[in-house]
Write a protein that holds these residues in place. Structure first.
Motif, mmCIF file in Angstrom:
data_model
loop_
_atom_site.group_PDB
_atom_site.id
_atom_site.type_symbol
_atom_site.label_atom_id
_atom_site.label_comp_id
_atom_site.label_asym_id
_atom_site.label_seq_id
_atom_site.Cartn_x
_atom_site.Cartn_y
_atom_site.Cartn_z
ATOM 1 N N GLY A 168 0.818 -1.207 0.000
ATOM 2 C CA GLY A 168 0.000 0.000 0.000
ATOM 3 C C GLY A 168 0.852 1.256 0.000
ATOM 4 O O GLY A 168 0.564 2.224 -0.720
ATOM 5 N N GLN A 169 1.932 1.242 0.793
ATOM 6 C CA GLN A 169 2.840 2.384 0.811
ATOM 7 C C GLN A 169 3.605 2.497 -0.505
ATOM 8 O O GLN A 169 3.874 3.603 -0.985
ATOM 9 N N LEU A 170 3.940 1.364 -1.087
ATOM 10 C CA LEU A 170 4.662 1.366 -2.354
ATOM 11 C C LEU A 170 3.835 2.054 -3.439
ATOM 12 O O LEU A 170 4.382 2.763 -4.292
ATOM 13 N N ALA A 171 2.515 1.870 -3.400
ATOM 14 C CA ALA A 171 1.661 2.488 -4.424
ATOM 15 C C ALA A 171 1.811 4.002 -4.415
ATOM 16 O O ALA A 171 1.852 4.646 -5.473
ATOM 17 N N GLY A 172 1.915 4.599 -3.235
ATOM 18 C CA GLY A 172 2.081 6.044 -3.151
ATOM 19 C C GLY A 172 3.399 6.503 -3.736
ATOM 20 O O GLY A 172 3.464 7.507 -4.453
ATOM 21 N N VAL A 173 4.466 5.764 -3.437
ATOM 22 C CA VAL A 173 5.791 6.111 -3.970
ATOM 23 C C VAL A 173 5.814 5.909 -5.477
ATOM 24 O O VAL A 173 6.380 6.721 -6.219
ATOM 25 N N ARG A 174 5.194 4.822 -5.927
ATOM 26 C CA ARG A 174 5.135 4.555 -7.365
ATOM 27 C C ARG A 174 4.399 5.674 -8.101
ATOM 28 O O ARG A 174 4.809 6.105 -9.182
ATOM 29 N N GLY A 175 3.317 6.161 -7.495
ATOM 30 C CA GLY A 175 2.569 7.251 -8.112
ATOM 31 C C GLY A 175 3.384 8.533 -8.187
ATOM 32 O O GLY A 175 3.335 9.255 -9.191
ATOM 33 N N LEU A 176 4.142 8.822 -7.138
ATOM 34 C CA LEU A 176 5.006 10.008 -7.132
ATOM 35 C C LEU A 176 6.042 9.932 -8.249
ATOM 36 O O LEU A 176 6.273 10.904 -8.981
ATOM 37 N N PHE A 177 6.644 8.752 -8.395
ATOM 38 C CA PHE A 177 7.639 8.557 -9.452
ATOM 39 C C PHE A 177 6.993 8.678 -10.829
ATOM 40 O O PHE A 177 7.537 9.328 -11.731
ATOM 41 N N ALA A 178 5.816 8.075 -11.000
ATOM 42 C CA ALA A 178 5.132 8.124 -12.295
ATOM 43 C C ALA A 178 4.791 9.554 -12.687
ATOM 44 O O ALA A 178 4.914 9.939 -13.859
ATOM 45 N N GLU A 179 4.367 10.366 -11.713
ATOM 46 C CA GLU A 179 4.047 11.763 -12.012
ATOM 47 C C GLU A 179 5.293 12.522 -12.455
ATOM 48 O O GLU A 179 5.253 13.300 -13.409
ATOM 49 N N ALA A 180 6.416 12.292 -11.756
ATOM 50 C CA ALA A 180 7.665 12.974 -12.120
ATOM 51 C C ALA A 180 8.122 12.565 -13.520
ATOM 52 O O ALA A 180 8.552 13.405 -14.318
#
Length: 406
Positions: free
Chosen positions: A182-194
């Motif tokens: 669940g926490q990984l999803a947030g980090v993955r989303g941040l990276f995808a946006e960048a």
């Protein structure tokens, strides 16, 4: 690099360029970051092999890895800017324009600082950097538009930063246990946006583009570099994801670029008219219906902080001279017809308000409206760019649909 010839020195003097000898010394010294980057990869691999979740890594290790990323990103930006200047003007190799000198020096000096922090963190489990992580990128040079070699360098640096960040996110995907997905999803989303920001800037970029296009690509490239710089710190130390992203200091830096503090609803000193056109505010305060509507707007806003942040961006831009009040024939245009009845502004230079780029000469305002919210319509929060004409005041009724949906 070979010592510059007499003719090179003469050409540089005539064009007002500075000797880059100091910058090349910084560049050589900062080259050690690549060895530390390799060591960081081994440290990350060892943690995964031991069964340690990236989200459970010791703070000491996370701090060290985030500091190494910062040093790598800044070294990459500095290196690319020196290389781009050499390519653009080989006749003055070894010399750079003052704006390039100042920007590259700011990057390289921060490289030294982050390398020192990484080394300290590796030996002291209680160490905290002087800039809280995640840290913002150094200020952009106060020149609009930026020199073309700077834009070339930013695009090249985006590629290098994205490549390394991509390898880190792949390692995180493999090492994160199911309990932390669940926490990984947030980090993955941040990276995808960048990455999305970077790819957008890269697709817009064309060497030798017109000045108008250059300015637009520049703004997207800057925001992409800032986003990747932040994302790289979080990827290096995933626990940082729960901390608020640093608000990037607008260009130019200094006190004029800092966000104005604004009390939010429920806080002492809160002013519901803070975002309203200051010329129109007195008459609107005297209007009972306007007082009711502005109160409803704040009460129904799901995130007042985001709304205020747009206004803060405008105030910071005005303090820098990047934005002025919009005028027609010397007379103020006035305010927007919908809440919060903000002033109509004009961009004196290209700016970013929230996530919206505004090109030079364009007029814009902000709209935060609860129109139709009580009957299912979403709260409206946006930067409105366009040509503005006189219009009747809209009270933005929360119990009625927006006019275009009626």
């Amino acid at each position: 690099m070979e010592p510059p010839t007499v003719w090179t020195r003469l050409r540089a003097a005539l064009s007002g360029e500075q000797n880059a000898e100091t910058l090349y010394a910084y560049q050589r010294a900062g080259g050690a970051v690549h060895e530390l980057l390799d060591a960081a990869e081994r440290r990350r691999f060892d943690l995964a092999a031991s069964g340690t979740s990236p989200f459970g890594m010791p703070a000491q290790v996370g701090t060290e890895l985030a500091c190494i990323w910062n040093a790598f990103a800044l070294q990459t930006l500095g290196d690319r800017m020196l290389s781009a200047d050499e390519t653009a003007d080989p006749a003055t190799a070894g010399f750079v324009p003052p704006v390039t000198f100042n920007q590259v020096q700011a990057y390289y000096q921060d490289v030294q600082r982050w390398l020192a922090h990484a080394t300290r963190a590796a030996h002291d489990p209680h160490f905290q950097p002087d800039s809280p992580l995640p840290a913002p990128l150094p200020d952009w040079s106060p020149v609009e538009p930026c020199p073309r070699p700077h834009l070339d360098a930013m695009i090249a640096a985006l590629g290098a930063m994205r490549l390394h960040a991509g390898s880190v996110i792949n390692a995180l995907e493999k090492a994160t246990p199911e309990a932390d997905r669940g926490q990984l999803a947030g980090v993955r989303g941040l990276f995808a946006e960048a990455v999305s920001r970077a790819e957008y800037a890269e697709r817009m970029y064309t060497p030798g583009a017109s000045q108008a296009l250059h300015e637009q690509v520049e703004e997207h490239a800057k925001r992409a570099v800032e986003a990747l710089y932040h994302a790289g710190q979080v990827l290096s130390y995933p626990a940082l994801h729960t901390r608020q992203a640093p608000r990037q200091r607008p260009s130019p830096g200094g006190a004029g670029g800092r966000a104005v503090h604004v009390a939010l609803p429920g806080e002492p000193g809160f002013d519901p008219w803070v975002m309203t056109d200051p010329v129109a505010a007195p008459s609107l305060r005297a209007d009972p219906r306007a007082r009711e509507v502005i109160t409803e707007m704040w009460a129904l806003d799901p995130d007042p902080r985001q709304s205020v942040a747009l206004w803060q961006d405008i105030q910071a831009a005005m303090a820098r001279g990047d934005v002025t009040y919009g005028r027609n024939g010397g007379r103020l245009i006035g305010h927007y017809f919908c809440t919060p009845w903000a002033a109509i502004y004009e961009a004196a230079r290209p700016v970013i308000i929230g996530d919206t780029p505004v090109t030079r000469g364009k007029r814009f305002t902000i709209e935060c409206a609860a129109e139709g919210v009580r009957i299912g319509y979403p709260f409206k929060r946006e930067v409105v760019v366009g040509d503005f004409k006189p219009s009747r005041l809209d009270y933005c009724d929360p119990d009625a649909p927006p006019p275009h949906d009626d």
